[in-house]
Design a protein around this motif. Sequence first.
Motif, mmCIF file in Angstrom:
data_model
loop_
_atom_site.group_PDB
_atom_site.id
_atom_site.type_symbol
_atom_site.label_atom_id
_atom_site.label_comp_id
_atom_site.label_asym_id
_atom_site.label_seq_id
_atom_site.Cartn_x
_atom_site.Cartn_y
_atom_site.Cartn_z
ATOM 1 N N VAL A 1 54.460 49.931 25.970
ATOM 2 C CA VAL A 1 53.010 49.882 26.175
ATOM 3 C C VAL A 1 52.740 49.606 27.644
ATOM 4 C CG1 VAL A 1 50.840 48.757 25.580
ATOM 5 C CG2 VAL A 1 52.597 49.057 23.834
ATOM 6 N N ASN A 2 51.951 50.461 28.262
ATOM 7 C CA ASN A 2 51.575 50.284 29.668
ATOM 8 C C ASN A 2 50.060 50.301 29.790
ATOM 9 O OD1 ASN A 2 54.298 50.338 30.740
ATOM 10 N ND2 ASN A 2 54.311 52.522 30.291
ATOM 11 N N GLU A 3 49.514 49.280 30.441
ATOM 12 C CA GLU A 3 48.072 49.166 30.634
ATOM 13 C C GLU A 3 47.756 49.108 32.118
ATOM 14 O OE1 GLU A 3 47.366 46.426 26.605
ATOM 15 O OE2 GLU A 3 46.867 45.652 28.599
ATOM 16 N N LEU A 4 46.569 49.571 32.463
ATOM 17 C CA LEU A 4 46.105 49.531 33.845
ATOM 18 C C LEU A 4 44.849 48.667 33.899
ATOM 19 C CD1 LEU A 4 46.380 50.613 36.784
ATOM 20 C CD2 LEU A 4 44.830 52.463 36.115
ATOM 21 N N HIS A 5 44.870 47.652 34.756
ATOM 22 C CA HIS A 5 43.736 46.749 34.908
ATOM 23 C C HIS A 5 43.289 46.773 36.374
ATOM 24 C CE1 HIS A 5 44.048 44.715 30.913
ATOM 25 N NE2 HIS A 5 45.290 45.172 31.022
ATOM 26 N N ILE A 6 42.029 47.087 36.593
ATOM 27 C CA ILE A 6 41.486 47.202 37.947
ATOM 28 C C ILE A 6 40.405 46.142 38.138
ATOM 29 C CG2 ILE A 6 40.236 48.690 39.556
ATOM 30 C CD1 ILE A 6 41.594 51.070 38.322
ATOM 31 N N PHE A 7 40.566 45.324 39.181
ATOM 32 C CA PHE A 7 39.631 44.255 39.495
ATOM 33 C C PHE A 7 38.839 44.622 40.743
ATOM 34 C CE2 PHE A 7 42.944 42.421 36.972
ATOM 35 C CZ PHE A 7 42.348 41.425 36.211
ATOM 36 N N THR A 8 37.551 44.296 40.753
ATOM 37 C CA THR A 8 36.689 44.603 41.896
ATOM 38 C C THR A 8 35.896 43.369 42.291
ATOM 39 O OG1 THR A 8 34.753 45.301 40.594
ATOM 40 C CG2 THR A 8 36.461 46.953 41.000
ATOM 41 N N ASP A 9 35.526 43.316 43.566
ATOM 42 C CA ASP A 9 34.755 42.174 44.061
ATOM 43 C C ASP A 9 34.162 42.528 45.422
ATOM 44 O OD1 ASP A 9 33.639 39.657 43.944
ATOM 45 O OD2 ASP A 9 35.344 38.672 44.906
ATOM 46 N N ALA A 10 33.264 41.674 45.904
ATOM 47 C CA ALA A 10 32.642 41.883 47.221
ATOM 48 C C ALA A 10 32.121 40.556 47.748
ATOM 49 C CB ALA A 10 31.497 42.896 47.126
ATOM 50 N N SER A 11 31.978 40.501 49.067
ATOM 51 C CA SER A 11 31.343 39.386 49.755
ATOM 52 C C SER A 11 30.498 39.967 50.877
ATOM 53 C CB SER A 11 32.399 38.416 50.308
ATOM 54 O OG SER A 11 33.115 39.022 51.377
ATOM 55 N N GLN A 12 29.885 39.101 51.660
ATOM 56 C CA GLN A 12 29.087 39.586 52.783
ATOM 57 C C GLN A 12 29.941 40.269 53.837
ATOM 58 O OE1 GLN A 12 26.022 39.911 53.136
ATOM 59 N NE2 GLN A 12 24.874 38.351 52.033
ATOM 60 N N ASP A 13 31.251 39.983 53.854
ATOM 61 C CA ASP A 13 32.135 40.533 54.890
ATOM 62 C C ASP A 13 32.888 41.785 54.461
ATOM 63 O OD1 ASP A 13 31.497 38.475 56.714
ATOM 64 O OD2 ASP A 13 32.939 37.138 55.748
ATOM 65 N N ALA A 14 33.227 41.896 53.173
ATOM 66 C CA ALA A 14 34.072 43.020 52.740
ATOM 67 C C ALA A 14 33.938 43.213 51.237
ATOM 68 C CB ALA A 14 35.530 42.752 53.110
ATOM 69 N N TYR A 15 34.436 44.349 50.781
ATOM 70 C CA TYR A 15 34.522 44.600 49.339
ATOM 71 C C TYR A 15 35.810 45.369 49.069
ATOM 72 C CZ TYR A 15 32.546 49.185 50.672
ATOM 73 O OH TYR A 15 32.302 50.396 51.268
ATOM 74 N N GLY A 16 36.289 45.293 47.835
ATOM 75 C CA GLY A 16 37.557 45.946 47.551
ATOM 76 C C GLY A 16 37.881 45.976 46.075
ATOM 77 N N ALA A 17 39.046 46.582 45.765
ATOM 78 C CA ALA A 17 39.527 46.706 44.400
ATOM 79 C C ALA A 17 41.050 46.694 44.414
ATOM 80 C CB ALA A 17 39.011 47.996 43.760
ATOM 81 N N CYS A 18 41.642 46.156 43.365
ATOM 82 C CA CYS A 18 43.097 46.129 43.249
ATOM 83 C C CYS A 18 43.478 46.471 41.814
ATOM 84 C CB CYS A 18 43.670 44.774 43.660
ATOM 85 S SG CYS A 18 42.852 43.344 42.919
#
Length: 386
Positions: A192-209
Amino acid sequence: MRCLKQLALECNDDVIARVINDDFYVDDLITGHDDKSTLLKTCDQVSKILKSGCLPLRKWLFNSEISNSPFDSKELTLGDNCQTKTLGLGWFSASDELHFSTMFVQDATRNNNITKRTILSIISQIYDPLGLLSPSIIIAKITLQKLWLCKTGWDDPVPQNIILSWKNYINKLPHLQTLRIPRHVIGENTNVNELHIFTDASQDAYGACAYVRSYIDDPLLVRVPIKTCLLCAKSKVAPVTTVSVPRLELNGALLGARLYKQIIKSLRITFDKVCFWSDSTIVLGWLRMSPSLLKTYVQNRVVEINEITNDLPWYHVAGSHNPSDLLTRGIQFDDLQSSDLWWHGPTFLREPNLNWIHEGVPNVNYDELPELKPIKTAMIRTTYSL
């Protein structure tokens, strides 16, 4: 490159044609398979096809012992640091680990001659195509953006506060040399393989992993460890113009959706489950609404996210458990090296009980969300006369 494309086009084997089409980067072939015999057969077939076009492959290197084969691996360097490079990344083939072997040139910095040019020079020496170092690199990017806002010339002295923060940053660069990252992110013999993507942001930057969660789904086996590993990440500095945090959070969610699209396009495995995570209840509310109710800026991004992710679920995660939070505030290289949250994701991903998905999801009052289109009401008054 055109010859490679033609050889792939003329190949009758779809698997080999895809390897030639997708696994070459200029003149380097980077491919693999879980079964060693299948891998050697693939290497042999690819080699024969390319040799027919006068493009012989040589200097084979494997991450396992290969004997009695024309592809015997030969070390190209000697000593404890025996390695090769894969797309600019160092690769210890014996231990199958990636590392960063960049030797930084800091002479100008040691002489306190810190300028925008020297800062950019050091940043550009870090080649990180997978975004594995994004939480630390984002610090340098934010620093460079501040210099643009100060309208500092390329060779002008930078402000004192930036000098202090930059010196602290480059003093942590040697920790990058000792960083070892396992290349293989999927557990052995898992089904079983799952993919979990997290996202976030602040006043300086935003991103995802993105993280791969792999395990064995067998009721007869108990206490089988669940493996979670960082796959890749992407971060961006926030725009110079002022943007609200909810909009930045939405941009982070869009970046996560685009990252998912690239992962699905690049990898040859099918994930049994895909989940997206955000700590912004506003973004989660927007994604569950009809886009027609939202203002144009939010509407366009919600539509694109929905087109990419379709019916895939979005869940809420607490900010303290969100690894993408590290992408937005940044951490130094020494802290990054020992960050279990970054390299393996939140601890709840390693729990066998899936009830954590439905726990702690806040209620969203859709009528109180920002960026809603105003509701227009028309009232008609009719007067009758006798």
